[in-house]
Design a protein around this motif. Sequence first.
Motif, mmCIF file in Angstrom:
data_model
loop_
_atom_site.group_PDB
_atom_site.id
_atom_site.type_symbol
_atom_site.label_atom_id
_atom_site.label_comp_id
_atom_site.label_asym_id
_atom_site.label_seq_id
_atom_site.Cartn_x
_atom_site.Cartn_y
_atom_site.Cartn_z
ATOM 1 N N VAL A 23 0.847 -1.198 0.000
ATOM 2 C CA VAL A 23 0.000 0.000 0.000
ATOM 3 C C VAL A 23 0.880 1.244 0.000
ATOM 4 C CG1 VAL A 23 -1.805 1.265 1.214
ATOM 5 C CG2 VAL A 23 -1.760 -1.241 1.296
ATOM 6 N N SER A 24 0.627 2.144 -0.933
ATOM 7 C CA SER A 24 1.391 3.390 -1.011
ATOM 8 C C SER A 24 1.268 4.174 0.296
ATOM 9 C CB SER A 24 0.868 4.235 -2.176
ATOM 10 O OG SER A 24 1.507 5.487 -2.216
ATOM 11 N N GLY A 25 2.404 4.579 0.846
ATOM 12 C CA GLY A 25 2.398 5.355 2.082
ATOM 13 C C GLY A 25 2.501 4.520 3.343
ATOM 14 N N ILE A 26 2.446 3.190 3.206
ATOM 15 C CA ILE A 26 2.565 2.303 4.368
ATOM 16 C C ILE A 26 3.980 1.723 4.403
ATOM 17 C CG2 ILE A 26 1.731 0.218 5.520
ATOM 18 C CD1 ILE A 26 -0.319 2.439 5.510
ATOM 19 N N GLY A 27 4.773 2.186 5.364
ATOM 20 C CA GLY A 27 6.127 1.676 5.536
ATOM 21 C C GLY A 27 6.168 0.638 6.643
ATOM 22 N N PRO A 28 7.361 0.137 6.973
ATOM 23 C CA PRO A 28 7.493 -0.898 8.008
ATOM 24 C C PRO A 28 6.904 -0.487 9.357
ATOM 25 C CG PRO A 28 9.538 -0.656 6.786
ATOM 26 C CD PRO A 28 8.656 0.467 6.353
ATOM 27 N N LYS A 29 7.123 0.764 9.756
ATOM 28 C CA LYS A 29 6.645 1.229 11.057
ATOM 29 C C LYS A 29 5.117 1.222 11.123
ATOM 30 C CE LYS A 29 7.146 5.075 14.329
ATOM 31 N NZ LYS A 29 7.766 6.415 14.550
ATOM 32 N N THR A 30 4.473 1.759 10.084
ATOM 33 C CA THR A 30 3.004 1.793 10.059
ATOM 34 C C THR A 30 2.433 0.392 9.930
ATOM 35 O OG1 THR A 30 3.077 3.974 8.998
ATOM 36 C CG2 THR A 30 0.990 2.785 8.908
ATOM 37 N N ALA A 31 3.096 -0.459 9.141
ATOM 38 C CA ALA A 31 2.629 -1.841 8.975
ATOM 39 C C ALA A 31 2.644 -2.575 10.313
ATOM 40 C CB ALA A 31 3.502 -2.570 7.959
ATOM 41 N N ARG A 32 3.706 -2.382 11.086
ATOM 42 C CA ARG A 32 3.787 -3.027 12.410
ATOM 43 C C ARG A 32 2.709 -2.487 13.349
ATOM 44 N NH1 ARG A 32 9.409 -2.201 11.408
ATOM 45 N NH2 ARG A 32 10.466 -4.158 10.893
ATOM 46 N N ARG A 33 2.435 -1.177 13.247
ATOM 47 C CA ARG A 33 1.399 -0.586 14.094
ATOM 48 C C ARG A 33 0.023 -1.159 13.739
ATOM 49 N NH1 ARG A 33 0.771 4.743 12.456
ATOM 50 N NH2 ARG A 33 2.918 5.087 13.108
ATOM 51 N N LEU A 34 -0.234 -1.334 12.445
ATOM 52 C CA LEU A 34 -1.502 -1.926 12.011
ATOM 53 C C LEU A 34 -1.669 -3.329 12.590
ATOM 54 C CD1 LEU A 34 -1.489 -0.812 8.263
ATOM 55 C CD2 LEU A 34 -3.262 -0.223 9.925
ATOM 56 N N ILE A 35 -0.608 -4.119 12.517
ATOM 57 C CA ILE A 35 -0.662 -5.488 13.045
ATOM 58 C C ILE A 35 -0.882 -5.471 14.552
ATOM 59 C CG2 ILE A 35 0.713 -7.567 13.470
ATOM 60 C CD1 ILE A 35 2.031 -7.035 10.703
ATOM 61 N N LEU A 36 -0.136 -4.625 15.247
ATOM 62 C CA LEU A 36 -0.212 -4.559 16.705
ATOM 63 C C LEU A 36 -1.603 -4.153 17.186
ATOM 64 C CD1 LEU A 36 1.285 -4.635 19.450
ATOM 65 C CD2 LEU A 36 1.829 -2.215 19.110
ATOM 66 N N GLU A 37 -2.185 -3.146 16.531
ATOM 67 C CA GLU A 37 -3.450 -2.593 17.012
ATOM 68 C C GLU A 37 -4.690 -3.309 16.468
ATOM 69 O OE1 GLU A 37 -3.835 1.648 17.019
ATOM 70 O OE2 GLU A 37 -1.669 1.979 17.218
ATOM 71 N N LEU A 38 -4.515 -4.104 15.402
ATOM 72 C CA LEU A 38 -5.697 -4.679 14.754
ATOM 73 C C LEU A 38 -5.851 -6.191 14.886
ATOM 74 C CD1 LEU A 38 -5.979 -2.696 11.393
ATOM 75 C CD2 LEU A 38 -7.278 -2.376 13.494
ATOM 76 N N GLN A 39 -4.842 -6.896 15.372
ATOM 77 C CA GLN A 39 -4.931 -8.357 15.366
ATOM 78 C C GLN A 39 -6.193 -8.881 16.046
ATOM 79 O OE1 GLN A 39 -1.260 -10.370 16.577
ATOM 80 N NE2 GLN A 39 -1.069 -10.980 14.453
ATOM 81 N N GLY A 40 -6.492 -8.389 17.232
ATOM 82 C CA GLY A 40 -7.696 -8.842 17.924
ATOM 83 C C GLY A 40 -8.969 -8.382 17.245
ATOM 84 N N LYS A 41 -8.935 -7.188 16.666
ATOM 85 C CA LYS A 41 -10.140 -6.605 16.075
ATOM 86 C C LYS A 41 -10.519 -7.270 14.748
ATOM 87 C CE LYS A 41 -9.302 -2.113 18.219
ATOM 88 N NZ LYS A 41 -8.971 -0.684 18.003
#
Length: 202
Positions: free
Chosen positions: A119-137
């Motif tokens: 995804v354009s604009g999604i780097g490693p840091k944002t990707a990790r944040r997405l995984i961290l905050e969304l796994q349960g959801k």
Amino acid sequence: MKQNGGIILIGYLDGQVQWYKGNTVIVNINGIGYYVEVTDAAIIPEVGKGIKLYIYTYVREDALSLYGFKEIEERELFTTLLTVSGIGPKAALNILATLSYDSFINSILTENLAVLKQVSGIGPKTARRLILELQGKVGELANNLSQGIIKSSDDEEIYLALQGLGYSPQEIKQSLSGMEFAENTTIEEKIKKALTRLGKER
């Protein structure tokens, strides 16, 4: 529609295409035009044709924006994405425009950074944040989707069989939607019919 602090929140629009450009469309309903941004221009039909969209109403102090989705599951995922720190409507829409519903959920559940970074604009840091905050959801979203499919013991057997063959909950839902079986149809015959339909849709 419902009200939030005097503002009417729109959840669904069913009208005609008045105008469109790129991923933006004006939906005409009884002479009133609603300006909506969608994930994919491909879901917008020709001017004058009917269009149905599930809507997320984004409200800020200085703006009110409408975002439209063909499937309600996409709208729910969009809403969930907005709970992630640093992800606003534009970024959430960009994610859904790049990755399918199933691909995104699977990438979160399997912690697949490579897929998210497509995804354009999604780097490693944002990707990790997405995984961290969304796994349960997103796990809950996937469970809710399967619950909408399973209405009997036969449905559960069909669902588990198709899931075991690698089909996603959304693909299974689309396959079984509106499918009718004779009273004496066996589970094996139902699965075979569902597989035939899935093969045509892929």
